[in-house]
Design a protein around this motif. Structure first.
Motif, PDB file in Angstrom:
ATOM      1  N   ASP A   2     -10.245 -40.802 -47.417  1.00 19.14           N
ATOM      2  CA  ASP A   2      -9.367 -39.841 -48.097  1.00 19.14           C
ATOM      3  C   ASP A   2      -8.508 -40.551 -49.138  1.00 19.14           C
ATOM      4  O   ASP A   2      -8.371 -40.081 -50.267  1.00 19.14           O
ATOM      5  CB  ASP A   2      -8.436 -39.136 -47.103  1.00 19.14           C
ATOM      6  CG  ASP A   2      -9.149 -38.201 -46.142  1.00 19.14           C
ATOM      7  OD1 ASP A   2     -10.230 -37.690 -46.490  1.00 19.14           O
ATOM      8  OD2 ASP A   2      -8.602 -37.993 -45.048  1.00 19.14           O
ATOM      9  N   LEU A   3      -7.936 -41.685 -48.752  1.00 18.28           N
ATOM     10  CA  LEU A   3      -7.102 -42.443 -49.687  1.00 18.28           C
ATOM     11  C   LEU A   3      -7.900 -42.855 -50.912  1.00 18.28           C
ATOM     12  O   LEU A   3      -7.441 -42.690 -52.048  1.00 18.28           O
ATOM     13  CB  LEU A   3      -6.524 -43.695 -49.011  1.00 18.28           C
ATOM     14  CG  LEU A   3      -5.463 -43.499 -47.944  1.00 18.28           C
ATOM     15  CD1 LEU A   3      -5.018 -44.859 -47.401  1.00 18.28           C
ATOM     16  CD2 LEU A   3      -4.277 -42.716 -48.458  1.00 18.28           C
ATOM     17  N   TYR A  25      -4.205 -39.230 -43.460  1.00 23.34           N
ATOM     18  CA  TYR A  25      -5.390 -39.500 -44.261  1.00 23.34           C
ATOM     19  C   TYR A  25      -6.210 -40.630 -43.673  1.00 23.34           C
ATOM     20  O   TYR A  25      -5.664 -41.579 -43.127  1.00 23.34           O
ATOM     21  CB  TYR A  25      -4.969 -39.910 -45.682  1.00 23.34           C
ATOM     22  CG  TYR A  25      -4.071 -38.908 -46.343  1.00 23.34           C
ATOM     23  CD1 TYR A  25      -4.594 -37.871 -47.083  1.00 23.34           C
ATOM     24  CD2 TYR A  25      -2.682 -38.994 -46.204  1.00 23.34           C
ATOM     25  CE1 TYR A  25      -3.771 -36.935 -47.688  1.00 23.34           C
ATOM     26  CE2 TYR A  25      -1.859 -38.059 -46.800  1.00 23.34           C
ATOM     27  CZ  TYR A  25      -2.398 -37.033 -47.541  1.00 23.34           C
ATOM     28  OH  TYR A  25      -1.585 -36.103 -48.119  1.00 23.34           O
ATOM     29  N   ASP A  31       2.378 -43.565 -47.223  1.00 23.55           N
ATOM     30  CA  ASP A  31       1.413 -44.597 -47.617  1.00 23.55           C
ATOM     31  C   ASP A  31       0.689 -44.181 -48.896  1.00 23.55           C
ATOM     32  O   ASP A  31       0.548 -44.962 -49.827  1.00 23.55           O
ATOM     33  CB  ASP A  31       0.383 -44.843 -46.514  1.00 23.55           C
ATOM     34  CG  ASP A  31       0.994 -45.302 -45.202  1.00 23.55           C
ATOM     35  OD1 ASP A  31       2.033 -45.993 -45.242  1.00 23.55           O
ATOM     36  OD2 ASP A  31       0.425 -44.974 -44.146  1.00 23.55           O
ATOM     37  N   LEU A  32       0.254 -42.936 -48.924  1.00 22.25           N
ATOM     38  CA  LEU A  32      -0.441 -42.415 -50.101  1.00 22.25           C
ATOM     39  C   LEU A  32       0.458 -42.449 -51.327  1.00 22.25           C
ATOM     40  O   LEU A  32       0.031 -42.870 -52.407  1.00 22.25           O
ATOM     41  CB  LEU A  32      -0.942 -40.983 -49.845  1.00 22.25           C
ATOM     42  CG  LEU A  32      -1.585 -40.271 -51.031  1.00 22.25           C
ATOM     43  CD1 LEU A  32      -2.810 -41.032 -51.542  1.00 22.25           C
ATOM     44  CD2 LEU A  32      -1.942 -38.844 -50.651  1.00 22.25           C
ATOM     45  N   GLU A  33       1.696 -42.041 -51.171  1.00 27.64           N
ATOM     46  CA  GLU A  33       2.618 -42.027 -52.313  1.00 27.64           C
ATOM     47  C   GLU A  33       2.864 -43.430 -52.854  1.00 27.64           C
ATOM     48  O   GLU A  33       2.922 -43.641 -54.066  1.00 27.64           O
ATOM     49  CB  GLU A  33       3.931 -41.349 -51.938  1.00 27.64           C
ATOM     50  CG  GLU A  33       3.808 -39.843 -51.773  1.00 27.64           C
ATOM     51  CD  GLU A  33       3.183 -39.163 -52.988  1.00 27.64           C
ATOM     52  OE1 GLU A  33       3.597 -39.465 -54.130  1.00 27.64           O
ATOM     53  OE2 GLU A  33       2.267 -38.358 -52.801  1.00 27.64           O
ATOM     54  N   ARG A  44      -0.281 -44.426 -54.709  1.00 27.52           N
ATOM     55  CA  ARG A  44      -0.364 -43.701 -55.986  1.00 27.52           C
ATOM     56  C   ARG A  44       0.560 -44.343 -57.023  1.00 27.52           C
ATOM     57  O   ARG A  44       0.175 -44.521 -58.181  1.00 27.52           O
ATOM     58  CB  ARG A  44       0.025 -42.238 -55.812  1.00 27.52           C
ATOM     59  CG  ARG A  44      -1.063 -41.368 -55.266  1.00 27.52           C
ATOM     60  CD  ARG A  44      -0.594 -39.941 -55.145  1.00 27.52           C
ATOM     61  NE  ARG A  44      -1.672 -39.055 -54.785  1.00 27.52           N
ATOM     62  CZ  ARG A  44      -1.503 -37.917 -54.148  1.00 27.52           C
ATOM     63  NH1 ARG A  44      -0.290 -37.500 -53.799  1.00 27.52           N
ATOM     64  NH2 ARG A  44      -2.549 -37.164 -53.858  1.00 27.52           N
ATOM     65  N   GLU A  79       1.525 -39.718 -45.505  1.00 26.32           N
ATOM     66  CA  GLU A  79       1.870 -39.297 -46.859  1.00 26.32           C
ATOM     67  C   GLU A  79       2.646 -40.394 -47.591  1.00 26.32           C
ATOM     68  O   GLU A  79       2.408 -40.640 -48.775  1.00 26.32           O
ATOM     69  CB  GLU A  79       2.693 -38.006 -46.811  1.00 26.32           C
ATOM     70  CG  GLU A  79       2.944 -37.390 -48.162  1.00 26.32           C
ATOM     71  CD  GLU A  79       1.701 -36.777 -48.782  1.00 26.32           C
ATOM     72  OE1 GLU A  79       1.611 -36.793 -50.030  1.00 26.32           O
ATOM     73  OE2 GLU A  79       0.827 -36.293 -48.048  1.00 26.32           O
ATOM     74  N   THR A 129      -9.869 -33.404 -47.265  1.00 33.22           N
ATOM     75  CA  THR A 129      -8.734 -34.282 -47.009  1.00 33.22           C
ATOM     76  C   THR A 129      -7.761 -33.588 -46.076  1.00 33.22           C
ATOM     77  O   THR A 129      -7.761 -32.370 -45.939  1.00 33.22           O
ATOM     78  CB  THR A 129      -8.000 -34.658 -48.309  1.00 33.22           C
ATOM     79  OG1 THR A 129      -7.530 -33.469 -48.926  1.00 33.22           O
ATOM     80  CG2 THR A 129      -8.923 -35.407 -49.252  1.00 33.22           C
ATOM     81  N   LEU A 133      -6.898 -41.576 -54.566  1.00 34.08           N
ATOM     82  CA  LEU A 133      -6.489 -42.596 -55.533  1.00 34.08           C
ATOM     83  C   LEU A 133      -7.445 -42.644 -56.724  1.00 34.08           C
ATOM     84  O   LEU A 133      -7.021 -42.915 -57.846  1.00 34.08           O
ATOM     85  CB  LEU A 133      -6.382 -43.963 -54.863  1.00 34.08           C
ATOM     86  CG  LEU A 133      -5.260 -44.080 -53.834  1.00 34.08           C
ATOM     87  CD1 LEU A 133      -5.372 -45.407 -53.083  1.00 34.08           C
ATOM     88  CD2 LEU A 133      -3.900 -43.916 -54.478  1.00 34.08           C
ATOM     89  N   THR A 174      -4.613 -33.009 -46.320  1.00 29.71           N
ATOM     90  CA  THR A 174      -3.352 -32.798 -47.013  1.00 29.71           C
ATOM     91  C   THR A 174      -2.432 -31.844 -46.285  1.00 29.71           C
ATOM     92  O   THR A 174      -1.220 -31.940 -46.399  1.00 29.71           O
ATOM     93  CB  THR A 174      -3.584 -32.279 -48.441  1.00 29.71           C
ATOM     94  OG1 THR A 174      -4.364 -31.089 -48.381  1.00 29.71           O
ATOM     95  CG2 THR A 174      -4.279 -33.323 -49.291  1.00 29.71           C
ATOM     96  N   TYR A 185      -3.555 -42.898 -42.100  1.00 33.61           N
ATOM     97  CA  TYR A 185      -2.453 -43.258 -42.986  1.00 33.61           C
ATOM     98  C   TYR A 185      -1.607 -42.016 -43.221  1.00 33.61           C
ATOM     99  O   TYR A 185      -2.081 -40.883 -43.088  1.00 33.61           O
ATOM    100  CB  TYR A 185      -2.997 -43.786 -44.316  1.00 33.61           C
ATOM    101  CG  TYR A 185      -3.845 -45.005 -44.128  1.00 33.61           C
ATOM    102  CD1 TYR A 185      -3.284 -46.271 -44.171  1.00 33.61           C
ATOM    103  CD2 TYR A 185      -5.207 -44.890 -43.865  1.00 33.61           C
ATOM    104  CE1 TYR A 185      -4.062 -47.399 -43.974  1.00 33.61           C
ATOM    105  CE2 TYR A 185      -5.992 -46.013 -43.660  1.00 33.61           C
ATOM    106  CZ  TYR A 185      -5.407 -47.256 -43.713  1.00 33.61           C
ATOM    107  OH  TYR A 185      -6.175 -48.368 -43.507  1.00 33.61           O
TER     108      TYR A 185
END
Length: 90
Positions: free
Chosen positions: A14-15, A10, A53-55, A58, A51, A3, A19, A5, A49
């Protein structure tokens, strides 16, 4: 799976991988696509994407795991954005 990170960007794969670690089981591509559409996330011009977006995703996964709906989640997000100094939505 590697990933990104360290760079904070991402791919969709990765997402899904990250997830799935929160969710406890795999996230099918169609599910990620549906979640992204519902919360208004789209990739940049390079299909990546960020961070933030990932947060958001999540937080959505955690919300859904507690029995909430996407509509309720988006209402909380909107409320948090409109309220100055609001604590992060739970």
């Amino acid at each position: 799976m590697s990933t990104a990170t360290d760079t904070g960007v991402y791919t969709a794969a990765d997402l899904r991988h990250l997830l799935a670690r929160v969710r406890g089981y795999p996230v099918p591509p169609v599910t990620l696509k549906y979640w992204r559409k519902q919360v208004g996330i789209s990739p940049d011009c390079c299909n990546l994407y960020f961070e933030s977006d990932l947060e958001l995703l999540r937080a959505l996964v955690r919300w859904l795991a507690q029995g909430g709906t996407i509509r309720q989640f988006m209402s909380k997000v909107k409320e948090a954005q409109e309220t100055p100094n609001a604590s992060r939505f739970q």
